[in-house]
Design a protein around this motif. Structure first.
Motif, PDB file in Angstrom:
ATOM      1  N   MET A  90      -0.464   0.824  -4.779  1.00 51.45           N
ATOM      2  CA  MET A  90       0.672   0.174  -4.126  1.00 51.45           C
ATOM      3  C   MET A  90       0.716   0.689  -2.520  1.00 51.45           C
ATOM      4  SD  MET A  90       2.666  -2.592  -4.582  1.00 51.45           S
ATOM      5  CE  MET A  90       4.191  -3.191  -4.170  1.00 51.45           C
ATOM      6  N   PRO A  91       0.331  -0.330  -1.648  1.00 49.53           N
ATOM      7  CA  PRO A  91       0.276   0.424  -0.216  1.00 49.53           C
ATOM      8  C   PRO A  91       1.920   0.760   0.377  1.00 49.53           C
ATOM      9  CG  PRO A  91       0.039  -2.048  -0.072  1.00 49.53           C
ATOM     10  CD  PRO A  91       0.247  -1.631  -1.777  1.00 49.53           C
ATOM     11  N   GLN A  92       1.908   1.689   1.223  1.00 51.52           N
ATOM     12  CA  GLN A  92       3.268   2.030   1.556  1.00 51.52           C
ATOM     13  C   GLN A  92       3.803   0.975   2.396  1.00 51.52           C
ATOM     14  OE1 GLN A  92       2.830   5.608   4.034  1.00 51.52           O
ATOM     15  NE2 GLN A  92       4.795   6.088   3.915  1.00 51.52           N
ATOM     16  N   ASN A  93       5.044   0.875   2.452  1.00 46.16           N
ATOM     17  CA  ASN A  93       5.937   0.080   3.087  1.00 46.16           C
ATOM     18  C   ASN A  93       5.849   0.331   4.454  1.00 46.16           C
ATOM     19  OD1 ASN A  93       7.035  -0.957   0.859  1.00 46.16           O
ATOM     20  ND2 ASN A  93       8.697   0.484   0.887  1.00 46.16           N
ATOM     21  N   VAL A  94       5.506  -0.623   5.377  1.00 44.89           N
ATOM     22  CA  VAL A  94       5.755  -0.389   6.904  1.00 44.89           C
ATOM     23  C   VAL A  94       7.205  -0.670   7.247  1.00 44.89           C
ATOM     24  CG1 VAL A  94       3.344  -0.666   7.490  1.00 44.89           C
ATOM     25  CG2 VAL A  94       4.547  -2.655   7.531  1.00 44.89           C
ATOM     26  N   MET A  95       7.914  -1.465   6.694  1.00 47.10           N
ATOM     27  CA  MET A  95       9.324  -1.922   7.222  1.00 47.10           C
ATOM     28  C   MET A  95      10.004  -2.340   6.068  1.00 47.10           C
ATOM     29  SD  MET A  95      10.421  -5.038   9.680  1.00 47.10           S
ATOM     30  CE  MET A  95       9.697  -4.724  11.268  1.00 47.10           C
ATOM     31  N   GLN A  96      11.503  -1.520   6.194  1.00 43.80           N
ATOM     32  CA  GLN A  96      12.264  -1.840   5.227  1.00 43.80           C
ATOM     33  C   GLN A  96      13.671  -2.283   5.889  1.00 43.80           C
ATOM     34  OE1 GLN A  96      12.868   1.774   3.268  1.00 43.80           O
ATOM     35  NE2 GLN A  96      13.852   0.855   1.299  1.00 43.80           N
ATOM     36  N   PHE A 122       8.442  -4.877   3.316  1.00 44.54           N
ATOM     37  CA  PHE A 122       7.282  -5.472   3.846  1.00 44.54           C
ATOM     38  C   PHE A 122       6.100  -4.426   3.801  1.00 44.54           C
ATOM     39  CE2 PHE A 122      11.056  -7.032   5.831  1.00 44.54           C
ATOM     40  CZ  PHE A 122      10.962  -8.197   5.431  1.00 44.54           C
ATOM     41  N   GLN A 123       5.061  -4.814   3.504  1.00 40.11           N
ATOM     42  CA  GLN A 123       3.828  -4.432   3.171  1.00 40.11           C
ATOM     43  C   GLN A 123       2.896  -4.399   4.422  1.00 40.11           C
ATOM     44  OE1 GLN A 123       3.768  -2.317   0.693  1.00 40.11           O
ATOM     45  NE2 GLN A 123       5.420  -3.557  -0.275  1.00 40.11           N
ATOM     46  N   PRO A 124       1.893  -3.641   4.837  1.00 40.81           N
ATOM     47  CA  PRO A 124       1.071  -3.736   5.930  1.00 40.81           C
ATOM     48  C   PRO A 124       0.194  -4.995   5.799  1.00 40.81           C
ATOM     49  CG  PRO A 124       0.915  -1.621   5.071  1.00 40.81           C
ATOM     50  CD  PRO A 124       1.693  -2.095   4.149  1.00 40.81           C
ATOM     51  N   GLY A 125       0.210  -5.732   6.664  1.00 39.62           N
ATOM     52  CA  GLY A 125      -0.576  -6.969   6.876  1.00 39.62           C
ATOM     53  C   GLY A 125       0.083  -8.191   5.827  1.00 39.62           C
ATOM     54  N   GLU A 126       1.112  -8.014   5.566  1.00 44.05           N
ATOM     55  CA  GLU A 126       1.733  -9.092   4.568  1.00 44.05           C
ATOM     56  C   GLU A 126       2.272 -10.193   5.318  1.00 44.05           C
ATOM     57  OE1 GLU A 126       4.683  -9.229   0.485  1.00 44.05           O
ATOM     58  OE2 GLU A 126       5.093  -7.732   2.249  1.00 44.05           O
ATOM     59  N   VAL A 170      11.254   1.575  10.134  1.00 42.17           N
ATOM     60  CA  VAL A 170       9.869   1.259  10.490  1.00 42.17           C
ATOM     61  C   VAL A 170       9.264   2.796  10.106  1.00 42.17           C
ATOM     62  CG1 VAL A 170       7.927   0.482  11.836  1.00 42.17           C
ATOM     63  CG2 VAL A 170       9.997  -0.827  11.869  1.00 42.17           C
ATOM     64  N   ASP A 171       8.200   2.755   9.455  1.00 44.22           N
ATOM     65  CA  ASP A 171       7.676   4.206   9.262  1.00 44.22           C
ATOM     66  C   ASP A 171       8.570   5.396   9.152  1.00 44.22           C
ATOM     67  OD1 ASP A 171       5.118   3.266   9.440  1.00 44.22           O
ATOM     68  OD2 ASP A 171       4.809   3.658  11.386  1.00 44.22           O
ATOM     69  N   GLY A 172       9.507   5.167   8.306  1.00 48.05           N
ATOM     70  CA  GLY A 172      10.649   5.907   7.901  1.00 48.05           C
ATOM     71  C   GLY A 172      11.513   6.267   8.959  1.00 48.05           C
ATOM     72  N   LYS A 173      11.398   5.470  10.112  1.00 48.37           N
ATOM     73  CA  LYS A 173      12.392   5.681  11.608  1.00 48.37           C
ATOM     74  C   LYS A 173      13.250   4.437  11.613  1.00 48.37           C
ATOM     75  CE  LYS A 173       9.642   7.704  14.454  1.00 48.37           C
ATOM     76  NZ  LYS A 173       8.942   8.198  15.300  1.00 48.37           N
ATOM     77  N   GLU A 174      14.557   4.732  11.892  1.00 51.16           N
ATOM     78  CA  GLU A 174      15.429   3.510  12.240  1.00 51.16           C
ATOM     79  C   GLU A 174      15.107   2.742  13.604  1.00 51.16           C
ATOM     80  OE1 GLU A 174      19.123   3.826  10.342  1.00 51.16           O
ATOM     81  OE2 GLU A 174      20.066   2.364  11.742  1.00 51.16           O
ATOM     82  N   PRO A 198      -5.207  -8.642  10.742  1.00 50.87           N
ATOM     83  CA  PRO A 198      -3.986  -8.777   9.809  1.00 50.87           C
ATOM     84  C   PRO A 198      -2.990  -7.742  10.676  1.00 50.87           C
ATOM     85  CG  PRO A 198      -6.022  -8.298   8.531  1.00 50.87           C
ATOM     86  CD  PRO A 198      -6.305  -8.209   9.876  1.00 50.87           C
ATOM     87  N   LYS A 199      -1.608  -8.468  10.532  1.00 51.47           N
ATOM     88  CA  LYS A 199      -0.597  -7.732  10.994  1.00 51.47           C
ATOM     89  C   LYS A 199       0.536  -8.320   9.912  1.00 51.47           C
ATOM     90  CE  LYS A 199      -1.379  -9.161  15.464  1.00 51.47           C
ATOM     91  NZ  LYS A 199      -2.011  -7.970  16.117  1.00 51.47           N
ATOM     92  N   THR A 200       1.612  -7.634   9.846  1.00 54.40           N
ATOM     93  CA  THR A 200       2.735  -7.888   9.205  1.00 54.40           C
ATOM     94  C   THR A 200       3.453  -8.858   9.890  1.00 54.40           C
ATOM     95  OG1 THR A 200       2.879  -5.666   8.632  1.00 54.40           O
ATOM     96  CG2 THR A 200       4.505  -7.038   8.030  1.00 54.40           C
ATOM     97  N   VAL A 201       3.459 -10.112   9.290  1.00 56.67           N
ATOM     98  CA  VAL A 201       4.272 -11.364   9.688  1.00 56.67           C
ATOM     99  C   VAL A 201       5.613 -11.596   9.317  1.00 56.67           C
ATOM    100  CG1 VAL A 201       4.023 -13.539  10.626  1.00 56.67           C
ATOM    101  CG2 VAL A 201       1.922 -12.128  10.474  1.00 56.67           C
TER     102      VAL A 201
END
Ligand SMILES: Nc1ncnc2c1ncn2[C@@H]1O[C@H](COP(=O)(O)OP(=O)(O)OP(=O)(O)O)[C@@H](O)[C@H]1O
Ligand SMILES: [Mg+2]
Length: 253
Positions: free
Chosen positions: A1-7, A32-36, A68-72, A179-182
């Motif tokens: 499972m890829p790492q989340n990029v945004m939560q 959200f996953q990368p490229g999702e 995003v990447d663990g930072k608010e 691909p980017k997260t949309v």
């Protein structure tokens, strides 16, 4: 499972109104996953734009946050580009100048205008351009930032249906090549299924939250004709419409 990029974590938004506080969104949770490519779908007024504009950093949250990447995040950033329903171009600047204003590099601006198919209109002013061409310029402006996240708030909502299809395909092509997260807000069920990997359905407000997460496991590249003949497409459509009918007294298209 890829790492989340945004939560988006327990996001709550309360508006002060003349009649008292209005809790538009409460405890909204998503990742959200990368490229999702994800749609945010729900009835008018359920809080889609509110969530998206908080993700963009254009609006303050009341509680919770966007990580995003663990930072608010705290405010807008070049990693997140936004496209609104209306193109929002500066009318006194050429198409090229509008894009250059965002990315600060004319060569790059022209590259993105060409990529979205409107290089030939670079020297023209927005009022001289059709609505569809203006929206292409707005998409070029967002992409020219080379963002990690593309945030689209009903980007095709103001277009006629043929232009709408063309621009849906343009965004899909661009996303498939780079691909980017949309995150795309829409209230068009077919648009969401045709374009997205996953659909987040929001409940009606007040206190809107995620009602259902629907994966769209249809192969890509997709074609409209193929989609229209696919039983899985109709299964997903039925599930979404069932949800929307259940969560509102309003008519669902
Ligand atoms: N600045 C504000 N002050 C007070 N209430 C607001 C404000 N912005 C939004 N709201 C309310 O919050 C709720 C969610 O609004 P929002 O614009 O996020 O909905 P939406 O799902 O994007 O709707 P639409 O599909 O019509 O664009 C609505 O009831 C709206 O009236
Ligand atoms: Mg909205």
């Amino acid at each position: 499972m890829p790492q989340n990029v945004m939560q988006i974590s327990s996001l709550t938004k309360v508006f002060d109104t003349p009649t008292g506080p209005y809790v538009a969104v409460k405890d909204f949770q998503a990742e959200f996953q990368p490229g999702e490519f994800v749609a945010l779908l729900g009835h008018s007024g359920c809080g889609k734009s509110t969530v998206l504009s908080i993700v963009a950093g254009l609006q303050e949250r009341t509680e919770g946050g966007v990580i995003v990447d663990g930072k608010e995040i705290d405010g807008p950033g070049l990693d997140r580009a936004f496209v609104f329903q209306s193109p929002c171009l500066l009318p006194w600047m050429t198409a090229l100048a509008n894009v250059t204003l965002a990315c600060r590099e004319e060569r790059r601006a022209l590259k993105y205008l060409e990529l979205v198919g409107v290089g030939e209109y670079a020297a023209q002013y927005p009022p001289e351009l059709s609505q569809g061409t203006q929206q292409r310029v707005a998409i070029a402006r967002a992409l020219s930032l080379e963002p990690r996240f593309l945030l689209l708030d009903e980007p095709f909502g103001a277009l006629d249906s043929i232009t709408r299809c063309e621009l849906q395909d343009l965004v899909l092509d661009l996303w498939e090549t780079e691909p980017k997260t949309v995150l795309m807000v829409t209230h068009d069920v077919d648009e969401a299924i045709y374009m997205c990997d996953r659909i987040i359905l929001m409940t009606d407000g007040p206190e809107s939250r995620v009602g259902l997460n629907i994966p769209v496991n249809l192969p890509r590249p997709r074609s409209r004709r193929w989609a229209m003949e696919n039983p899985e497409y109709f299964r997903i459509r039925k599930e979404i419409i069932g949800f929307l009918e259940h969560h509102s007294k309003q008519f669902v298209h």
